[in-house]
Each structure stands twice: as C-alpha cells, then as structure tokens.
Write an enzyme that holds these catalytic residues in place. Structure first.
Site, short mmCIF file in Angstrom:
data_model
loop_
_atom_site.label_atom_id
_atom_site.label_comp_id
_atom_site.label_asym_id
_atom_site.label_seq_id
_atom_site.Cartn_x
_atom_site.Cartn_y
_atom_site.Cartn_z
N TRP A 86 0.83 -1.20 0.00
CA TRP A 86 0.00 0.00 0.00
C TRP A 86 0.86 1.26 0.00
O TRP A 86 0.63 2.20 -0.75
CB TRP A 86 -0.94 -0.03 1.19
CG TRP A 86 -2.03 1.01 1.22
CD1 TRP A 86 -2.57 1.55 2.34
CD2 TRP A 86 -2.75 1.59 0.13
NE1 TRP A 86 -3.58 2.44 2.01
CE2 TRP A 86 -3.71 2.48 0.65
CE3 TRP A 86 -2.67 1.44 -1.26
CZ2 TRP A 86 -4.57 3.24 -0.13
CZ3 TRP A 86 -3.54 2.19 -2.07
CH2 TRP A 86 -4.47 3.07 -1.50
N ASN A 114 -7.68 -10.48 4.27
CA ASN A 114 -8.63 -10.93 5.28
C ASN A 114 -9.61 -11.94 4.70
O ASN A 114 -9.93 -12.95 5.32
CB ASN A 114 -9.38 -9.72 5.85
CG ASN A 114 -8.46 -8.78 6.60
OD1 ASN A 114 -8.08 -9.03 7.73
ND2 ASN A 114 -8.06 -7.70 5.94
N GLU A 153 -4.95 -7.97 9.04
CA GLU A 153 -5.32 -6.97 10.05
C GLU A 153 -6.60 -7.33 10.80
O GLU A 153 -6.78 -6.91 11.95
CB GLU A 153 -5.46 -5.59 9.40
CG GLU A 153 -4.16 -5.00 8.89
CD GLU A 153 -3.25 -4.48 10.01
OE1 GLU A 153 -3.46 -4.85 11.18
OE2 GLU A 153 -2.32 -3.71 9.69
N LYS A 155 -14.06 -3.46 9.58
CA LYS A 155 -14.50 -4.13 8.34
C LYS A 155 -13.62 -5.33 8.03
O LYS A 155 -14.06 -6.29 7.39
CB LYS A 155 -14.52 -3.14 7.18
CG LYS A 155 -13.21 -2.41 6.89
CD LYS A 155 -12.30 -3.15 5.93
CE LYS A 155 -10.99 -2.43 5.75
NZ LYS A 155 -10.08 -3.12 4.81
#
Length: 333
Positions: free
Chosen positions: A12, A258, A283, A193
C-alpha cells in the site's frame, strides 16, 4: 514541488508512493528493513507488485530522519502493529505543525486507540502537540492503485483544512478523494471491516454462497455502525466509502488478505496456518481483541464479530459457529 516522506515500503505504501511520484510529487520511501530498501533500489520492483513500475525519480532511504526531514506530508504506511514504534522513532524529526497521513487500519488492543490516536500519543510525549493527523481510508486495494484503476478514498480529520490539504495532494485522474471530519468513525470502519471480511471468507471456505456473504456484509455493517454511534461517530460515515464501501471491497475481492485468510480457515486451516499461507499481515485478526473490548465497554451486542473471535481465538468450529448464529433469538431488523 510538494515533498512527501513515506514510512513503510509494503504494497500500500509503495502503490501510493508510485502514484504520488508519477503525479509530480517529490517522494522518498523509508523501510525499517534495510534489505527491503536494498532490494527496491537494486531491482526497481516490489516483490508483491511485480507488474508495478517504480518511477526512477522516487528516492529510497534507510534513515528515518531523512525521510521525515522538511517534508510537506509524512505518510504512515506500516502495518498497524508497527505504528506506535514507528511513530516514536519519527517523532523527533517532524515539524511542529506537520501533516501526517495514516493509511494503516487497526485499533490497539491495550489502549483501544485508533492509529491517529497512537501517533498523537507518541508525538505528544515529546511536545509535538500541533501535528495535524489525517486518516486516509476507503475501498482501496494496492494491486489496483498500482495499475491506475479508478479509486475513491476519504481524507478524514477534525481539522477540515488539513483534510482538504491532503485531498488536494492525493487527488488525480485515478484517485478521487473526499473529505470527512469524523476521523474516529472513518478509522473505526477501517479496522472493523477487516473482521467482517474474515467472516465472509470463512463462509466461502465452508462452502456457503452469495446469500451468506451478503447477510454477513449487511449485518456486519449494522454491528459496526451501532458501535460507532455509541462512541459518538456520525451514522453517515458508516454508509459511505470508508464504511460500506471499504467493507464490500474487502469482503469480496480476490486481493483481500482478510477474505483469503477467512477462506482458508473456513476450509479447515488453523488461523496460524492461514496467516502463514497469506504471507502478509492479516489486520482483521489483529483487530479482534480491541473489537471485543469495545463491544463490552459500550454495551453493544456484536454477534458476528463475537462469533469470529470464538473461531480465531478460542478454537470454535466454523460451521457450528454459523449454525449458532442462525439459531439466535428472533428479532426485527
């Protein structure tokens, strides 16, 4: 020329660094891993983004002082578990009114602080109380930003002028940036999320279909929103890009760590085996302890997140856990 120091050379951080460099910004990238910097300088290729061409104008450094010195913006792009340590290292070298943009997503389990909260705490320790901290979050996979695919994101800060300044710097023909002053809501969405994306992946790994995934995404967003409102956030944030937008892309995409980890767990792998196979930070697993503590602290029932915690941290059988969710007491939506 606007100068930007990037802390972190993961996918990222590097995707954003490339985008900014190609947009005419002066970009310097730092990594805590010297060998990572050596490899990027030698090959001009990121191992996890092999198709991404690194601009020749981008500079690399092993010195955290150099990457922070006299920069207009510092981009915090390390995994959430390293934000505190990196902030502590960087703090002595930043300007008093420095704009720091955090793109890590998480909540610290011990303190229940979001990423900007952690950065603020470390900066305040040495008197850097005027730093302007911005959370940059939304439905953004590095793999697509690295290909200049159209992407949207939210620049969030209680200081609107700081949020607007980041919007101006990061916005271009492939990145559309919106502002929001509900920084806590944006960061809460970004962290939680990932847990719901784990749930969606587990459902797929078990062998369930789109109906199950849609239910988990929708009801998962309800859980996150209820918690956010109890914490004083704006409800609108959760129905925007940083909320439902980011949840959709994380729970549905082939690029999502995820989602992939969840699928592996649903198919029978242990969480440890899933993390090893994914090969990068998951995460959602890191966020679970804080999510459970926040649920308890604010008295908000979060059955999906609680169910995932049982599977990840307490050895519950995924399929039996889904059955237990389906058999909960009847209620209205």
């Amino acid at each position: 020329m606007i100068s930007i120091g990037v802390l972190g050379a993961g996918t990222w951080g590097m995707a954003l660094a490339r985008m900014l460099a190609n947009d005419g910004k002066d970009v310097t990238v730092w990594s805590a891993l010297p060998e990572e910097i050596d490899n990027l300088q030698k090959t001009g290729v990121h191992p996890n983004l092999p198709y991404m061409e690194i601009p020749k104008c981008m500079r690399f450094t092993k010195s955290i002082e150099e990457v922070c010195d006299n920069k207009d913006i510092i981009l915090m792009a390390v995994p959430s578990v390293f934000v505190r340590g990196t902030s502590k290292q960087a703090a002595p070298y930043i300007k008093d009114d420095q704009i720091v943009v955090d793109v890590a997503k998480g909540i610290e389990a011990d303190t229940l602080l979001t990423m900007t909260g952690i950065i603020r705490e470390e900066f305040n320790r040495i008197g850097k109380t005027k730093a302007r901290l911005v959370a940059l979050s939304g439905p953004t996979h590095a793999e697509e930003v690295a290909k200049d695919m159209p992407t949207t994101i939210v620049s969030a800060c209680e200081d609107y002028e700081a949020a607007k300044a980041v919007q101006d710097v990061f916005m271009n023909t492939c990145m559309r940036v919106y502002t929001n002053t509900d920084v806590l809501g944006v960061e809460l969405c970004g962290a939680l999320k990932n847990v719901i994306a784990l749930a969606a992946g587990i459902a797929v790994g078990i062998g369930y279909g789109d109906n199950s995934k849609a239910a988990l995404i929708t009801r998962g967003m309800v859980e996150i929103t209820r918690l956010g409102i109890a914490m004083g956030c704006n409800a609108e944030t959760f129905y925007g890009l940083a909320g439902i937008g980011d949840l959709i892309v994380t729970a549905m995409s082939i690029h999502s760590r995820n989602n992939k980890a969840g699928m592996l767990i649903g198919s029978g792998k242990t969480p440890e085996e899933a993390i090893k196979e994914v090969g990068m930070v998951v995460e959602g697993i890191n966020a679970l302890p804080a999510a459970i503590k926040l649920s308890e602290k604010y008295g908000i029932e979060m059955p999906i997140i609680s169910a995932i915690d049982k599977v990840i941290n307490h050895g519950a059988n995924p399929k039996e856990t889904v059955t237990a969710l389906m058999k909960r007491d009847k209620r209205s939506e």
